[in-house]
Design an enzyme around this catalytic site. Sequence first.
Site, PDB file in Angstrom:
ATOM      1  N   ASP A   8       0.873  -1.170   0.000  1.00 34.69           N
ATOM      2  CA  ASP A   8       0.000   0.000   0.000  1.00 34.69           C
ATOM      3  C   ASP A   8       0.912   1.223   0.000  1.00 34.69           C
ATOM      4  O   ASP A   8       1.523   1.546   1.017  1.00 34.69           O
ATOM      5  CB  ASP A   8      -0.898  -0.025   1.249  1.00 34.69           C
ATOM      6  CG  ASP A   8      -1.720   1.258   1.405  1.00 34.69           C
ATOM      7  OD1 ASP A   8      -1.633   2.144   0.532  1.00 34.69           O
ATOM      8  OD2 ASP A   8      -2.445   1.359   2.417  1.00 34.69           O
ATOM      9  N   LYS A  70       2.864  11.233  -3.449  1.00 34.91           N
ATOM     10  CA  LYS A  70       1.808  10.560  -4.217  1.00 34.91           C
ATOM     11  C   LYS A  70       0.927  11.561  -4.955  1.00 34.91           C
ATOM     12  O   LYS A  70       0.401  11.266  -6.023  1.00 34.91           O
ATOM     13  CB  LYS A  70       0.976   9.710  -3.261  1.00 34.91           C
ATOM     14  CG  LYS A  70      -0.075   8.839  -3.914  1.00 34.91           C
ATOM     15  CD  LYS A  70      -0.603   7.850  -2.897  1.00 34.91           C
ATOM     16  CE  LYS A  70      -1.790   7.066  -3.403  1.00 34.91           C
ATOM     17  NZ  LYS A  70      -2.236   6.097  -2.368  1.00 34.91           N
ATOM     18  N   GLU A 147      -7.167   0.418  -4.545  1.00 36.49           N
ATOM     19  CA  GLU A 147      -7.131   0.368  -3.076  1.00 36.49           C
ATOM     20  C   GLU A 147      -8.435  -0.131  -2.444  1.00 36.49           C
ATOM     21  O   GLU A 147      -8.395  -1.025  -1.601  1.00 36.49           O
ATOM     22  CB  GLU A 147      -6.713   1.732  -2.518  1.00 36.49           C
ATOM     23  CG  GLU A 147      -5.226   1.974  -2.750  1.00 36.49           C
ATOM     24  CD  GLU A 147      -4.758   3.397  -2.528  1.00 36.49           C
ATOM     25  OE1 GLU A 147      -5.558   4.218  -2.029  1.00 36.49           O
ATOM     26  OE2 GLU A 147      -3.604   3.690  -2.846  1.00 36.49           O
ATOM     27  N   ASP A 170     -13.045   4.771   1.624  1.00 31.02           N
ATOM     28  CA  ASP A 170     -11.604   4.874   1.907  1.00 31.02           C
ATOM     29  C   ASP A 170     -11.167   6.335   1.864  1.00 31.02           C
ATOM     30  O   ASP A 170     -10.987   6.905   0.799  1.00 31.02           O
ATOM     31  CB  ASP A 170     -10.827   4.034   0.879  1.00 31.02           C
ATOM     32  CG  ASP A 170      -9.311   4.165   1.041  1.00 31.02           C
ATOM     33  OD1 ASP A 170      -8.844   4.828   1.993  1.00 31.02           O
ATOM     34  OD2 ASP A 170      -8.578   3.596   0.205  1.00 31.02           O
TER      35      ASP A 170
HETATM   36  N1  LIG Z   1      -7.294   9.234  14.718  1.00 27.67           N
HETATM   37  C1  LIG Z   1      -7.299   9.935  13.597  1.00 27.67           C
HETATM   38  N2  LIG Z   1      -8.170  10.968  13.437  1.00 27.67           N
HETATM   39  C2  LIG Z   1      -8.165  11.704  12.305  1.00 27.67           C
HETATM   40  N3  LIG Z   1      -7.337  11.495  11.281  1.00 27.67           N
HETATM   41  C3  LIG Z   1      -6.462  10.476  11.380  1.00 27.67           C
HETATM   42  C4  LIG Z   1      -6.396   9.652  12.525  1.00 27.67           C
HETATM   43  N4  LIG Z   1      -5.421   8.721  12.332  1.00 27.67           N
HETATM   44  C5  LIG Z   1      -4.894   8.985  11.134  1.00 27.67           C
HETATM   45  N5  LIG Z   1      -5.507  10.032  10.547  1.00 27.67           N
HETATM   46  C6  LIG Z   1      -5.193  10.654   9.251  1.00 27.67           C
HETATM   47  O1  LIG Z   1      -5.241   9.676   8.257  1.00 27.67           O
HETATM   48  C7  LIG Z   1      -4.356  10.036   7.211  1.00 27.67           C
HETATM   49  C8  LIG Z   1      -3.484   8.865   6.887  1.00 27.67           C
HETATM   50  O2  LIG Z   1      -4.304   7.813   6.544  1.00 27.67           O
HETATM   51  P1  LIG Z   1      -3.776   6.623   5.655  1.00 27.67           P
HETATM   52  O3  LIG Z   1      -2.521   6.075   6.225  1.00 27.67           O
HETATM   53  O4  LIG Z   1      -4.919   5.706   5.445  1.00 27.67           O
HETATM   54  O5  LIG Z   1      -3.481   7.454   4.336  1.00 27.67           O
HETATM   55  P2  LIG Z   1      -2.578   7.050   3.122  1.00 27.67           P
HETATM   56  O6  LIG Z   1      -2.841   5.637   2.784  1.00 27.67           O
HETATM   57  O7  LIG Z   1      -1.184   7.432   3.410  1.00 27.67           O
HETATM   58  O8  LIG Z   1      -3.138   8.035   2.023  1.00 27.67           O
HETATM   59  P3  LIG Z   1      -3.908   7.720   0.652  1.00 27.67           P
HETATM   60  O9  LIG Z   1      -4.629   6.443   0.828  1.00 27.67           O
HETATM   61  O10 LIG Z   1      -4.823   8.894   0.507  1.00 27.67           O
HETATM   62  O11 LIG Z   1      -2.858   7.690  -0.363  1.00 27.67           O
HETATM   63  C9  LIG Z   1      -3.533  11.206   7.692  1.00 27.67           C
HETATM   64  O12 LIG Z   1      -4.024  12.402   7.122  1.00 27.67           O
HETATM   65  C10 LIG Z   1      -3.773  11.175   9.189  1.00 27.67           C
HETATM   66  O13 LIG Z   1      -3.658  12.455   9.777  1.00 27.67           O
HETATM   67 MG   LIG Z   2      -4.313   4.713   1.703  1.00 29.01          MG
END
Ligand SMILES: Nc1ncnc2c1ncn2[C@@H]1O[C@H](COP(=O)(O)OP(=O)(O)OP(=O)(O)O)[C@@H](O)[C@H]1O
Ligand SMILES: [Mg+2]
Length: 600
Positions: A8, A70, A147, A170
């Site tokens: 991922d 990204k 995804e 998502d």
């Molecule tokens: N407890 C929480 N409350 C609010 N937001 C959160 C919390 N935990 C994580 N996040 C937010 O979730 C986001 C990261 O999520 P995730 O790891 O699913 O994204 P990613 O996979 O990196 O991004 P994408 O899928 O969009 O490419 C960040 O913006 C983070 O601040």
């Molecule tokens: Mg993601």
Amino acid sequence: MSTIVGIDLGTTNSLVAYIKGDRPEIIPNEQGKRLTPSVVALDKTGKLHVGETAKNQLIAMPERTIAEVKRLMGTSRKIRIADREYTPQEVSGFILRKLKDDAERTLGHKIEEAVITVPAYFTDAQRQATKDAGELAGFKVERILNEPTAAALAYGLDHLDKEQYILVYDLGGGTFDVSVLEMFEGVLDVKASAGNNALGGSDFDRRIVDFLVKQFERDHGIDLSRDIRAMARMKGAAEQAKHEISTLDTTSILLPFLATAGAGPLSLECEFSREQFELLVDDLIRSTLEPIEKALHDAKLAPEQIHEVVLVGGSSRIPLVQRILVEKFGKEPKRGVNPDEAIALGAAVQAGIKAGAGSFGSKGGEDARGIMITDVCPYTLGVEVVATSGFQKMSGMFSAIIQRNSTIPVSRTETYSTTADGQSHVDIKVYQGESRLVKNNTFIDQYTIDGIPQGGAGSERINVTFTYDVNGILQVRTKVLSTGKEATLTIERSAERMSEAERKVARDRVEKEWTLRLPPPSAPMAPMSATGSGPGAGAAEGGVKAIVASAERRAKELTGEPRAKLEDLILQLKRAVARGEAMDIVRLDEELTNFLFELG
Ligand SMILES: Nc1ncnc2c1ncn2[C@@H]1O[C@H](COP(=O)(O)OP(=O)(O)OP(=O)(O)O)[C@@H](O)[C@H]1O
Ligand SMILES: [Mg+2]
């Protein structure tokens, strides 16, 4: 035996997983964490850092650090880190190279193949760039997987016996996707996907930062928006506060010494409540309802027909997200699958299917069906045409060839005619989108067919065939019917795509910079210094030592409370260095520096 890993590659965090036995499992990184920040940095000695150590440097040295690459995938933007320039593919390549390394170390053997996920709503160029990034990292990219589809696979694995409609919501760090699936007898059938490639948690962070900047300007008359370090610190604090108010009603934001004014250092200090946050991001979060409606419409389902809403992505933890989903679907969304891990786990499941892991996904003897998945093309694909209506010719019209949400792989042919007398060539301009006018759609690529026998307008006919494969990558074929002349448009030739020679150079560069990086694989994690000595192990300790030494000198000149506080900070920092805890070192180093400054 060769292992195919599932990756991922997120805006904020990346994860790698594999199939152990018949279950997917996350592979922890060098620091023992399951999530690796998607951050790349160069330290002051020019060495590469990826993940945790790079993220730690973000606040101290924002100009040497890149996050959220990204969001630039599929563009021709160059990324400057310190004195070097990279393409988005190369930066993503570094992240993937690290995940590869972590997986190889944990599994104890080389890993050559990977399934990498992308947002369902990623365009062709963004998918190609992701595939390239995988190759730069030394992977053979087995599959580019959507995804939400990956998340559905992880969910489906535990619900093989159910027959139901599910909706995957998502909301990550930079992208939003929604997919509607039908599940029956271990088959997951994606009915429709929709989304927004530019909406996620970092947009919420930005709203909070804007709010803080305004507040600071109102209180102190200083505009911080051009101060890159202050902005980085505010972004860090904003994200932390955002996380806290997902479970708390209110929190406080404190950033000491954010700027200097005539009177001395200025700090930012404020209370921040969930209610305030919701006011700041209400429109953004509510905007996710539109893709939901679009996907439901295309799947020909009403909200009441959805049995389960599955939450994926870190931002789905936000209470307002859950509230609007309860309003929409009349039921609590599902929190069963870990929202951070579902996609990587699903990618590993897909890798397992690919590797042909026999009864994979079955629960043993009586249920050996395993799991299967189909996917869709989330947008309409077509070409630009000139339409005639009466005597009028209208150019710039969009003619659809593959309708959105067709099950993939899919191949469709349309026939077009020449529109002018004596026309000897035709421009094929490929677009994706839902508008009748190409100018409102996204341009993908173009090429020219020439050598068409000249005749009257409409005398020559041309077949255009679009083939959209399981990776979501498009191929275009044309055939001039009168001559039988065929041509194939490989999107590979498009401007943003690298040539084979450029790819080789980039591959060598990624590998070289990766191997030269610090710390060496066996060394412990390097502590870092926020005073700017760089995160190289020696340099950082040197930086911390220097600040400790000057603090110790200063303490001797003081008495009473200031002295006690200074000595306490020195002690805490020394302990953090001894424990090698980079985050604490950065924080304490900064606190100490600020305190010294305040003392004057
Ligand atoms: N407890 C929480 N409350 C609010 N937001 C959160 C919390 N935990 C994580 N996040 C937010 O979730 C986001 C990261 O999520 P995730 O790891 O699913 O994204 P990613 O996979 O990196 O991004 P994408 O899928 O969009 O490419 C960040 O913006 C983070 O601040
Ligand atoms: Mg993601």
